[in-house]
Every structure is written in C-alpha cells, then in structure tokens.
Design an enzyme around this catalytic site. Structure first.
Site, mmCIF file in Angstrom:
data_model
loop_
_atom_site.group_PDB
_atom_site.id
_atom_site.type_symbol
_atom_site.label_atom_id
_atom_site.label_comp_id
_atom_site.label_asym_id
_atom_site.label_seq_id
_atom_site.Cartn_x
_atom_site.Cartn_y
_atom_site.Cartn_z
ATOM 1 N N THR A 62 0.732 -1.115 0.128
ATOM 2 C CA THR A 62 0.127 0.018 0.101
ATOM 3 C C THR A 62 0.834 1.406 0.169
ATOM 4 O O THR A 62 0.259 2.303 -0.008
ATOM 5 C CB THR A 62 -0.827 0.146 1.278
ATOM 6 N N TYR A 125 0.199 1.787 -8.021
ATOM 7 C CA TYR A 125 -0.698 1.243 -7.188
ATOM 8 C C TYR A 125 -1.900 0.986 -7.489
ATOM 9 O O TYR A 125 -2.553 -0.117 -7.322
ATOM 10 C CB TYR A 125 -0.554 2.276 -5.751
#
Length: 280
Positions: A62, A125
């Site tokens: 993350t 991401y």
C-alpha cells in the site's frame, strides 16, 4: 464458518481478527511473514491446510509512492496475490473477499464514484490493484470486492502522523484539493462482516460517511485531540510526489452497507488510542 484472513497484522486485519470471533466465526489470521500471497505454492498449501469456507484478502502493498519505484513488487502482491487466492480458492470451494481501493479511479468525476463506474487508475498502485480485481472477477465464482479509502487504525497512518508532527511543529501545511472519506478500520471491518453475512456477491464501496479534504481531516484531528497547531491549506502541486493521487477519492455507498460519519469514527479512534481531548 472458518475464515482465513491474509494480512492479519495490518490495520484492517487486526480489527477483523478481533471482531469476527465475536460473531461466531472461527478465524485463522496469517501475517505477511506467515504467508506471502504472491507465492502461489504457499497460497495453495495454506488453503489446503486450513480449508476455510471464506478467505479475506487484507494483504496488499500500500505504499503508493514506493509502488512507482517497485512496480514489480507491487504487481506480485497486489495483482498476482489476489490471482493466487482466487484460483486456488475456487478449486477448493472457498468464497473470497478481496479488499481494493479508491485508487482504481482517476479522480476526475464531479460526484462520488459508484461501484460500476469505469475505473481509470493513474498510478502503479491503482493499476496493480485494479488488475487484482480483474483476476478475482475472472477466476472466482463467489467473490466480494470491497473498495475503501483513507483507512486508519492500529498502525502507521495519517492520523498518527499528524499527532506526531503536532509534537514537533507549530505549523503544518496540508493539501486542500484532494478529497476522501476517512475510514476507521474498525468500522470498515464491521461493514465487511455485514457484506459477508448478506451472502450477496459483487462489488461494494465501504467508507465512513461524509467526505473532506486532507486539510479538513487534519484540522478535525487536532480539534478532537486538543492539539494547538496552525494548519495551512495548500494545493497538492506544492508537494509533488512520485505517484499521482485522485483529486476526488470519494466513493459512493450505493448498494453497500452505510457506516457512521467519519467524524464519529475519528472521535472513537482518538479515544481508543488515548489521544482524545479531555475538554476545556
């Protein structure tokens, strides 16, 4: 039902490990060190060993900016990890709940994003998380995909960073042109349990209600914690980062469990970690 939680040492995983047993689930938690979901053989071995009826994938890479530099690692964890869980889970008859993100959207919408709006990620991401979603949809016949945003809990997060900086500086600059719904991990876990217990497979958006800019979020953190800090609003362009962020990161709860307002969740969280103001 026996439930296997990956990423059990993370902010969301910790809450699931506490809340689910109280709801009657037999829960097995595996941390990142105990199960690397990007390792297909390890995933197959864990699922065969534990034989869960449901897998909750709370594991992810993350660090949004690091994903730009370590795209291969982000792809292995955020894309191949969900693929492994979906593929082997399907073979063994497991349901799968996969946790995803508002970063699958580009942030250009003038309204909150609904579950079936067209994704268009603008960062590594976001791209790797979206690819993970696609594997889950293609390989699992019984899946829940839960997108969320701005999660904070018992670990490193924006709230704790602001509290730490408040002890180091008198003035802080915080972005006021990026919007989110700050989400308390404990509330998110509760919403996920509601989805599971509905038995209705599909895509969900679960965040605390309401939305704000990061600047407004920071001001509320300091207000509720009684910290005296001057917060200055600045545009995101003043602090360029490796990864682009969606300006509008707000998710619509259309068709999804609704959670309490983000300010209520934040107040409870600050009290829980002992950072709430005792009042005047």
């Amino acid at each position: 039902m026996k439930v296997l939680v990956t990423g059990a040492g993370g902010q969301l995983g910790l809450e699931l490990m506490e809340l689910m047993p109280a709801r009657g689930y037999k829960v097995i938690g595996l941390t990142r060190e105990e199960l690397d979901i990007s390792d297909a053989e390890a995933v197959e071995g864990s699922l065969r060993k534990h034989r869960p009826g449901l897998v909750i994938n709370a594991a992810a890479y993350t660090n949004v900016d690091s994903c730009e530099e370590e795209t291969g690692l982000a792809y292995r964890v955020n894309t191949l990890g969900p693929r492994n869980l979906a593929q082997y889970g399907e073979r063994l008859g497991c349901e799968l709940l996969h946790v995803s993100t508002n970063y699958v959207f580009d942030g250009s919408s003038s309204r909150p994003y609904e579950p079936f709006d067209l994704p268009n990620p603008i960062s590594a991401y976001g791209r790797t998380k979206l690819a993970g979603e696609e594997y889950v949809k293609c390989l699992s016949s019984r899946f829940y995909i839960v997108r969320t945003a701005g999660v904070y809990g018992m670990g490193r997060n924006f709230v704790r960073t602001m509290l730490r900086l408040a002890g180091e500086r008198d003035t802080l600059k915080v972005k006021d042109d990026e919007f989110i719904s700050p989400t308390y991990a404990r509330d998110l876990a509760g919403g996920m349990i509601r989805v599971i217990e509905s038995g209705m497979y599909g895509i969900y958006h679960i965040t605390n209600a309401g939305f704000c800019s990061w600047y407004e979020f920071a001001r509320e953190i300091f207000k509720l914690s009684g910290r005296e800090v001057e917060v200055l609003p600045v545009p995101a362009s003043e602090y360029p980062l490796p990864a682009a962020r969606p300006a509008n990161g707000v998710l619509s709860s259309l068709g999804s469990p609704e959670l309490r307002h983000w300010r209520e969740g934040l107040a409870d969280y600050l009290e829980r970690i002992g950072a709430a103001s005792a009042g005047p």
